[in-house]
Every structure is written in structure tokens, then in C-alpha cells.
Motif scaffolding. Sequence first.
Motif, PDB file in Angstrom:
ATOM      1  N   ARG A   1       0.679  -1.222  -0.107  1.00 10.52           N
ATOM      2  CA  ARG A   1      -0.083   0.002   0.042  1.00 10.52           C
ATOM      3  C   ARG A   1       0.685   1.225   0.183  1.00 10.52           C
ATOM      4  NH1 ARG A   1      -0.694   2.127   5.057  1.00 10.52           N
ATOM      5  NH2 ARG A   1       0.287   0.824   6.675  1.00 10.52           N
ATOM      6  N   GLU A   2       2.226   0.967   0.350  1.00 13.50           N
ATOM      7  CA  GLU A   2       2.950   2.240   0.160  1.00 13.50           C
ATOM      8  C   GLU A   2       3.801   2.450  -1.203  1.00 13.50           C
ATOM      9  OE1 GLU A   2       3.958   2.270   4.976  1.00 13.50           O
ATOM     10  OE2 GLU A   2       5.233   1.017   3.546  1.00 13.50           O
ATOM     11  N   GLN A   3       3.602   1.663  -1.980  1.00 13.90           N
ATOM     12  CA  GLN A   3       4.124   1.568  -3.132  1.00 13.90           C
ATOM     13  C   GLN A   3       4.129   2.991  -4.090  1.00 13.90           C
ATOM     14  OE1 GLN A   3       6.316  -0.517  -4.635  1.00 13.90           O
ATOM     15  NE2 GLN A   3       6.235  -1.868  -2.904  1.00 13.90           N
ATOM     16  N   ALA A   4       2.917   3.818  -4.085  1.00 11.83           N
ATOM     17  CA  ALA A   4       2.519   4.718  -4.718  1.00 11.83           C
ATOM     18  C   ALA A   4       3.235   5.871  -4.114  1.00 11.83           C
ATOM     19  CB  ALA A   4       1.023   5.092  -4.654  1.00 11.83           C
ATOM     20  N   LEU A   5       3.438   5.928  -2.790  1.00 13.75           N
ATOM     21  CA  LEU A   5       4.159   7.107  -1.928  1.00 13.75           C
ATOM     22  C   LEU A   5       5.764   6.899  -2.254  1.00 13.75           C
ATOM     23  CD1 LEU A   5       4.556   9.388  -0.178  1.00 13.75           C
ATOM     24  CD2 LEU A   5       4.370   7.692   2.031  1.00 13.75           C
ATOM     25  N   LEU A   6       6.156   5.485  -2.393  1.00 13.60           N
ATOM     26  CA  LEU A   6       7.504   5.177  -2.937  1.00 13.60           C
ATOM     27  C   LEU A   6       7.698   5.963  -4.120  1.00 13.60           C
ATOM     28  CD1 LEU A   6      10.408   3.961  -2.618  1.00 13.60           C
ATOM     29  CD2 LEU A   6       9.334   1.818  -3.701  1.00 13.60           C
ATOM     30  N   GLN A   7       6.990   5.694  -5.210  1.00  9.21           N
ATOM     31  CA  GLN A   7       7.094   6.460  -6.577  1.00  9.21           C
ATOM     32  C   GLN A   7       7.193   7.711  -6.309  1.00  9.21           C
ATOM     33  OE1 GLN A   7       7.568   4.408  -9.360  1.00  9.21           O
ATOM     34  NE2 GLN A   7       8.027   6.328 -10.096  1.00  9.21           N
ATOM     35  N   ARG A   8       6.366   8.320  -5.591  1.00 12.02           N
ATOM     36  CA  ARG A   8       6.443   9.896  -5.268  1.00 12.02           C
ATOM     37  C   ARG A   8       7.746  10.429  -4.973  1.00 12.02           C
ATOM     38  NH1 ARG A   8       1.055   9.411  -3.733  1.00 12.02           N
ATOM     39  NH2 ARG A   8       1.684   9.797  -1.607  1.00 12.02           N
ATOM     40  N   VAL A   9       8.237   9.660  -4.005  1.00 15.48           N
ATOM     41  CA  VAL A   9       9.522  10.005  -3.476  1.00 15.48           C
ATOM     42  C   VAL A   9      10.453  10.029  -4.574  1.00 15.48           C
ATOM     43  CG1 VAL A   9      11.425   9.298  -1.644  1.00 15.48           C
ATOM     44  CG2 VAL A   9       8.994   9.394  -1.169  1.00 15.48           C
ATOM     45  N   GLU A  10      10.678   8.570  -5.381  1.00 10.63           N
ATOM     46  CA  GLU A  10      11.498   8.368  -6.566  1.00 10.63           C
ATOM     47  C   GLU A  10      11.380   9.794  -7.502  1.00 10.63           C
ATOM     48  OE1 GLU A  10      13.528   4.755  -8.560  1.00 10.63           O
ATOM     49  OE2 GLU A  10      11.472   4.673  -7.970  1.00 10.63           O
ATOM     50  N   ASP A  11      10.339   9.982  -7.700  1.00 12.79           N
ATOM     51  CA  ASP A  11      10.073  11.088  -8.948  1.00 12.79           C
ATOM     52  C   ASP A  11      10.923  12.333  -8.349  1.00 12.79           C
ATOM     53  OD1 ASP A  11       8.870   9.359 -10.447  1.00 12.79           O
ATOM     54  OD2 ASP A  11       6.868   9.781  -9.803  1.00 12.79           O
ATOM     55  N   HIS A  12      10.449  12.466  -7.040  1.00 14.07           N
ATOM     56  CA  HIS A  12      11.179  13.883  -6.402  1.00 14.07           C
ATOM     57  C   HIS A  12      12.547  13.776  -6.564  1.00 14.07           C
ATOM     58  CE1 HIS A  12      11.673  16.934  -3.667  1.00 14.07           C
ATOM     59  NE2 HIS A  12      12.425  16.276  -2.933  1.00 14.07           N
ATOM     60  N   LEU A  13      13.264  12.746  -6.246  1.00 13.39           N
ATOM     61  CA  LEU A  13      14.669  12.427  -6.105  1.00 13.39           C
ATOM     62  C   LEU A  13      15.206  12.583  -7.565  1.00 13.39           C
ATOM     63  CD1 LEU A  13      15.280   9.710  -3.551  1.00 13.39           C
ATOM     64  CD2 LEU A  13      15.423  12.085  -3.070  1.00 13.39           C
ATOM     65  N   LYS A  14      14.536  11.968  -8.493  1.00 15.44           N
ATOM     66  CA  LYS A  14      14.828  12.121 -10.085  1.00 15.44           C
ATOM     67  C   LYS A  14      14.986  13.714 -10.412  1.00 15.44           C
ATOM     68  CE  LYS A  14      12.919   7.610 -11.652  1.00 15.44           C
ATOM     69  NZ  LYS A  14      12.004   6.872 -12.402  1.00 15.44           N
ATOM     70  N   ASP A  15      13.740  14.332  -9.939  1.00 15.85           N
ATOM     71  CA  ASP A  15      14.066  15.899 -10.274  1.00 15.85           C
ATOM     72  C   ASP A  15      14.967  16.474  -9.799  1.00 15.85           C
ATOM     73  OD1 ASP A  15      11.681  15.242 -12.074  1.00 15.85           O
ATOM     74  OD2 ASP A  15      10.143  15.803 -10.594  1.00 15.85           O
ATOM     75  N   ASP A  16      15.238  16.161  -8.577  1.00 18.34           N
ATOM     76  CA  ASP A  16      16.175  16.737  -7.442  1.00 18.34           C
ATOM     77  C   ASP A  16      17.524  16.738  -7.851  1.00 18.34           C
ATOM     78  OD1 ASP A  16      16.661  18.661  -5.303  1.00 18.34           O
ATOM     79  OD2 ASP A  16      17.403  16.657  -4.198  1.00 18.34           O
TER      80      ASP A  16
END
Length: 542
Positions: A393-408
Motif C-alpha cells: 500500500r506504500e508503493q505509490a508513495l515510494l514512487q512519488r519519493v523516487e520521482d522527487h529524487l529524480k527531479d532533484d
Amino acid sequence: MEEKQAVTFSDMELDDRILQAIAKEGWAEPTLIQERGIPLFLQGRDLVMRARTGSGKTGAFAIPIIQKILISKQVASEQSVKALVLAPSKELCQQITKNFQRLTTNCSRDVRVLDISAQVDVSVQRPLLVSKPDIIVATPGRMVIHLRAGTVELKESLEMLVVDEADLVFSHGYEAEIKQLLGFLPPVYQAVLASATLSDDVLKLKKLVLNNAVILKLEEPNLAPSSQLQHYHLAAEENDKAAILYALLKLHLIRGKTIIFVNSVDRCYKLKLFLEQFRIPTVVLNSELPATSRCHSVNQFNQGAYDIIVASDETALQNPEKKKKNREEDDGEPKSKRKRDKESGSSRGIDFQFVANVINFDFPRDINSYVHRVGRTARGKNKGTALSFVSLREQALLQRVEDHLKDDQGEENVIKSYQFKLEEVEAFRYRSMDAWRSVTKIAVREARLKEIRNELVNSDALKGYFDDNPRDLNSLRHDKALHTVKAQAHLADVPEYMVPKALKKLAGITKRRRDFHKRSAPRAQVNDPLAVLDVALKKRKK
């Protein structure tokens, strides 16, 4: 094309006593924020210093403050308060004070620093302020109390104001105190805001205290690059987390200083009591305990007294609306209680040194929390690892964190999958299930109460005794077992049959240890069904 030569502290024309202290600290060269911020500070410019966690912001304002005070004392001998440093929590105030003390080790007679953030009666600190220290470190609330009481005067002498962790000052409820404090300051002074972010609160604070400021926003990611900080995620449901952590620690797959993050204080104690059963000593960083105790825990961790701290950031995880609602509800509470809540420390800014690993046992509930947690490792130029347990159930949040790190960071696949086969350590799961279930809510509550009772013994009144009896300092160790859950001696060892074949070399099980387990297994592991079965099979073969 010639390469730009690296700037050194010597190039900044600092006092020799400061340079000696810097060398003693082991700072070979300034960080980026120090390289750019110190010269501007020495020029007298108002600054907003925005740089990621662990980038050396404290040194960026502490060094020029000391330098300017030393210069001023060459032309004027009158003693007065020249600098005020504000921070949102007592822990940060103590940490900043220690940084100043280390940097003034060779000029402590000329530059004196005083921390007045402690929650004591004003009359206790009045004699300390009579001598007019050069630098005062305080929370906004404590500073306003002293200014109103007339124990300190800043109107004629103050030259420099620094607000550290500026993005937390308003979120800790200090907006009113900041506005009141400004009325006690001279019309002209140099001001600096140091922050990890340029939030709306920082910009609001900038309008209040700065004049024609230089915004020093470094073009660098919020976290260290992947060459310095490696991110991993591991699929783990709630029932498997404890077994995985137990296996990782006992098989020495996690090495070095480690901070384990969970989402509540109760979870901190549940995890501590669980690990205690396997003789894995841990320390809980509990905001309910006095600031002195929390700082002592962190200092012992930094000095290598123990390797694992369990912490939560539940206060920082509240959303803005909830924070606002909580502050409104606080208006109906006694003033003393509101103050205590505001000045409790946060996980932000605490100076954990040389942390090798951050483990998110509970995955953070938002992106900012992930950044703040993981920012405890890979500080300065040190390397670190972040491992997060993630449920379905936390996979979606993990994806948002990863997207943020990619942009950063501008990189792909920032958070890599950690290869761990739980089926290969089934014996660890068997042991951990019973140990995890044995940590009941009652056991957790008793552990929290017991630790608070223990802290009553560890008071400042005993400091002199421990100075004369250093061996007794062992009684102050914060990683002692709480013993509110029955411990079984055999759980502390990992017999050879539990170690996966691929990991036996990594686990470091020597022949001597194998022989020891063979001799002790029939007696020491009688409560472990797998061990009993193992012994029975060996006897049958013989």
C-alpha cells in the motif's frame, strides 16, 4: 582552460586562532555554503543561507561571527553582547553552543558564548548574563522572557542576529515571539537566516528581520548525490519487518552507526524491546525526555558508545492544517505546557555524526519527511546508505519519493531494490514472530515510564560525582535493556543452521563460534524448537 583553484579557510584571512580550531576539527576545506557565505557575512551583508542538511551551515555563520568579534575587540575593550543566535529547540541551541565553543577553543577568553535555552527560572541565569557574553544562543521564547525581565540589554550593543533552521521557527509557534523580540533590538544590525528550504515561512521571516538581503541558494540537490548516498527499498509487509531487521543486524549486513526511523514513540519502544530480546542494544530518542537527556544520548551515539538509535518524527509528519489546529487548541492550555511543547526538539538539525545507515522501518508519510530522515547520513563528504521497508500500500508513495529524487538529482533509478530473500532466513522469522508478539502495549507503556524514572537519577546534581568517579558513568548509558519483556538467553546467538549458505562467510561465523554453538546448543537452546530438532537429528546421525 585552467581549473579553478579550491578556496581554503586560509584564503579568507581569518584569525590564526580560528584557523587552528578549524584544523583541530578536521575541516580540510570549506563546504560550498561556507565558501560563499563566510565572505558575504564578513562584508556585513544580510543573508538567507539555503543549503541541504549536513552542508555546514552552522560553520558558515559561526566562523564569521567569531572573526568579527575578535576584530571589534582590537579597537574597543568594552564588554557587550554582540551576537544573538536563535534556534527553534533546546537541542539545537545546545548543539550550536558546542560548535561555537569548539571554534573558540583558542580564544575563549576573548569570545564568550552562553546558551540560555534551558527551562529554568530567570534568576538562575541572571548572574551569567551580568557578565555580558559576546554571543547568546537561545530559543525565541526564552530570549523574549529575558528581555522582558531586563536581565539582558541588546538595544545598544547587538550587531548580528542569526536565526538557524528558520523554516522551523514559525512551525514551532514562535511567530509572536519573533515580532516581540524585534522591538528589543537596535534599528540597525546584520541578520542571517539559515535554512534547509526556502519555504513561505522563511520568506515571511525574511520580510520581518532582513534588509536588502542576499539569497544564497546553492544549486545543489537536497540530498547528497548517489555516488555518496545510496537509496534502497525492500518489499516488506508489517508481519515481516521485524524478522528482516533482526536478520540484517544479526548477519552483519548492516554495519556502522545506524538510525532506525518509525512513525511514533510507541513504535520506538516496541522496536527497542523487540531487539533487546536478541541482545541488540538500542537507544530511543524520545521527545518526552528532557532536552539534556536527548542531547546526552546523541553525544554518546556520536562518541561510539552504541551504534543504533531508534527515532520518530511524528511531530514533523503532521500536515499544515493539523499543525494550525493544534496551535489553536493549545490556546486553551496552560502557558507552561505550550512552551514545553514548542521547545521540544525535532529530528531536523540534530547533529548525528558519521551515520552510516538510515533505516526507514516505517516508511515516511510524505516526501519532506523522507528527505529529512535520510539527510541524517552522508553528511559533509561522508558516504551513507538509506534502506526503506515498503509495503504494497506504500508503493505509490515510494514512487512519488523516487520521482522527487529524480527531479532533484537528475538521475534515473535513484532508489534501487535491495535483494533479500526472506525464505532463506525462515528460522529468523520463526524466532522473531514470538519475540514481536511478546512486546505488548502494556510492556511498551511500562518501558516508557521506566525510562522516564531512570532519567530522574541521571540529573545534573550527580555531575560532580561522576567527574570524580568516571567508572560510574556506565550507569548513564542510554542503551541499557529495559527488561519489561522476558528475555531468553539463547536468542542472543545465531546458530550456524540459521545462516543461509550464501551468507556464512559474510556473517563472520568462525570455527570457534561454531564449536561453541555445538557444545552449548543442547542446553542453551532448549526453548527453540528448531534448535532442539537440529540437535536431535545430529544425535541420530551419530
